[in-house]
Design a protein around this motif. Structure first.
Motif, PDB file in Angstrom:
ATOM      1  N   PHE A  50       4.732  -4.533 -33.543  1.00  0.00           N
ATOM      2  CA  PHE A  50       5.877  -5.418 -33.674  1.00  0.00           C
ATOM      3  C   PHE A  50       5.344  -6.840 -33.692  1.00  0.00           C
ATOM      4  CE2 PHE A  50       9.372  -7.876 -31.618  1.00  0.00           C
ATOM      5  CZ  PHE A  50      10.331  -7.695 -32.608  1.00  0.00           C
ATOM      6  N   LEU A  51       5.588  -7.542 -34.790  1.00  0.00           N
ATOM      7  CA  LEU A  51       5.010  -8.867 -35.007  1.00  0.00           C
ATOM      8  C   LEU A  51       6.092  -9.901 -35.278  1.00  0.00           C
ATOM      9  CD1 LEU A  51       2.212  -7.657 -37.458  1.00  0.00           C
ATOM     10  CD2 LEU A  51       1.996  -8.014 -34.987  1.00  0.00           C
ATOM     11  N   VAL A  59       8.532  -8.471 -37.947  1.00  0.00           N
ATOM     12  CA  VAL A  59       7.931  -7.465 -38.826  1.00  0.00           C
ATOM     13  C   VAL A  59       7.503  -6.269 -37.977  1.00  0.00           C
ATOM     14  CG1 VAL A  59       6.038  -6.988 -40.442  1.00  0.00           C
ATOM     15  CG2 VAL A  59       7.059  -9.271 -40.376  1.00  0.00           C
ATOM     16  N   LEU A  60       7.818  -5.070 -38.457  1.00  0.00           N
ATOM     17  CA  LEU A  60       7.338  -3.841 -37.842  1.00  0.00           C
ATOM     18  C   LEU A  60       6.339  -3.192 -38.799  1.00  0.00           C
ATOM     19  CD1 LEU A  60       7.339  -1.562 -35.727  1.00  0.00           C
ATOM     20  CD2 LEU A  60       9.310  -0.579 -36.944  1.00  0.00           C
ATOM     21  N   ILE A  61       5.106  -3.031 -38.336  1.00  0.00           N
ATOM     22  CA  ILE A  61       4.052  -2.385 -39.111  1.00  0.00           C
ATOM     23  C   ILE A  61       3.903  -0.959 -38.607  1.00  0.00           C
ATOM     24  CG2 ILE A  61       1.594  -2.386 -39.723  1.00  0.00           C
ATOM     25  CD1 ILE A  61       2.986  -4.912 -40.688  1.00  0.00           C
ATOM     26  N   CYS A  62       3.943   0.009 -39.504  1.00  0.00           N
ATOM     27  CA  CYS A  62       3.688   1.409 -39.165  1.00  0.00           C
ATOM     28  C   CYS A  62       2.506   1.859 -40.019  1.00  0.00           C
ATOM     29  CB  CYS A  62       4.902   2.280 -39.463  1.00  0.00           C
ATOM     30  SG  CYS A  62       6.388   1.788 -38.563  1.00  0.00           S
ATOM     31  N   ASP A 110      18.030  -1.246 -35.360  1.00  0.00           N
ATOM     32  CA  ASP A 110      18.090  -2.592 -35.953  1.00  0.00           C
ATOM     33  C   ASP A 110      19.311  -2.693 -36.869  1.00  0.00           C
ATOM     34  OD1 ASP A 110      17.450  -5.191 -36.760  1.00  0.00           O
ATOM     35  OD2 ASP A 110      16.036  -4.488 -38.282  1.00  0.00           O
ATOM     36  N   LYS A 111      20.470  -2.684 -36.276  1.00  0.00           N
ATOM     37  CA  LYS A 111      21.728  -2.685 -37.041  1.00  0.00           C
ATOM     38  C   LYS A 111      21.955  -3.969 -37.822  1.00  0.00           C
ATOM     39  CE  LYS A 111      22.969   1.310 -35.334  1.00  0.00           C
ATOM     40  NZ  LYS A 111      22.616   2.511 -36.057  1.00  0.00           N
ATOM     41  N   VAL A 115      14.583  -6.986 -38.709  1.00  0.00           N
ATOM     42  CA  VAL A 115      13.169  -6.629 -38.732  1.00  0.00           C
ATOM     43  C   VAL A 115      12.762  -6.128 -40.106  1.00  0.00           C
ATOM     44  CG1 VAL A 115      11.391  -5.177 -37.683  1.00  0.00           C
ATOM     45  CG2 VAL A 115      13.276  -6.057 -36.278  1.00  0.00           C
ATOM     46  N   ARG A 116      11.720  -6.721 -40.639  1.00  0.00           N
ATOM     47  CA  ARG A 116      11.151  -6.286 -41.920  1.00  0.00           C
ATOM     48  C   ARG A 116      10.207  -5.117 -41.639  1.00  0.00           C
ATOM     49  NH1 ARG A 116       7.726 -10.083 -46.110  1.00  0.00           N
ATOM     50  NH2 ARG A 116       7.360  -8.482 -47.665  1.00  0.00           N
TER      51      ARG A 116
END
Length: 169
Positions: A50-51, A59-62, A110-111, A115-116
């Protein structure tokens, strides 16, 4: 103890026809801590970051657990300011999870679409991929082919990046 939205997550997966399986385990906070447990579970294991950038974009990186995520290059590809780890209060407010439980599945919370979502292209290589079900005391697997279907059903249209290529440039 299940996450308050865990039943909603499993309900969504089932409603979408996404096969899933969950295994309970002791709390896992880092990729390294989970190595021994995850050796017995076939498929790709993940890390989720989570950035936040300097302008406040979240931004959420997976990515796969062994993927190198070069933050010093990523912001240029994403057209953001320099990225660093996001604050715990924003993590809870936007994704409804605590540190150590960050996961692809948390975009369900994240309604407001704050968050990207950014996915590692390598996530689509293994047949199965494992994520926490919004708590770090379990891991849930879905087919890599179902990742995008989940994202769409959760209202998030991910950006897909080849992190292996990015780390070579």
């Amino acid at each position: 103890m299940p996450h308050p939205n865990e039943s909603a997550l499993f309900g969504l997966l089932t409603a979408q026809g996404i096969s899933h399986e969950t295994h309970e385990h002791p709390p896992i906070f880092t990729v390294e801590e989970g190595k021994d447990f995850k050796e017995g579970l076939p498929g790709g294991h993940t890390k989720n970051l989570f950035l936040k950038d300097k302008a406040g974009q979240l931004v959420l990186i997976c990515a796969l657990a062994d993927t190198s995520v070069r933050l010093n290059k990523l912001h240029k590809v994403l057209d953001t300011k320099r990225l660093s780890f996001g604050p715990e209060d924003a993590l809870w407010e936007c994704l409804g999870v605590r540190p150590g439980s960050v996961t692809l599945f948390s975009v369900l919370n994240d309604k407001k679409g704050k968050v990207r979502l950014v996915l590692d292209k390598a996530l689509f290589g293994p047949k199965q991929v494992w994520f926490h079900p919004m708590r770090n005391t379990a891991s849930t697997t879905i087919s890599s082919g179902d990742i995008l279907q989940f994202c769409e059903a959760a209202g998030h249209h991910p950006t897909i990046i080849d992190f292996a290529e990015l780390s070579q440039s």
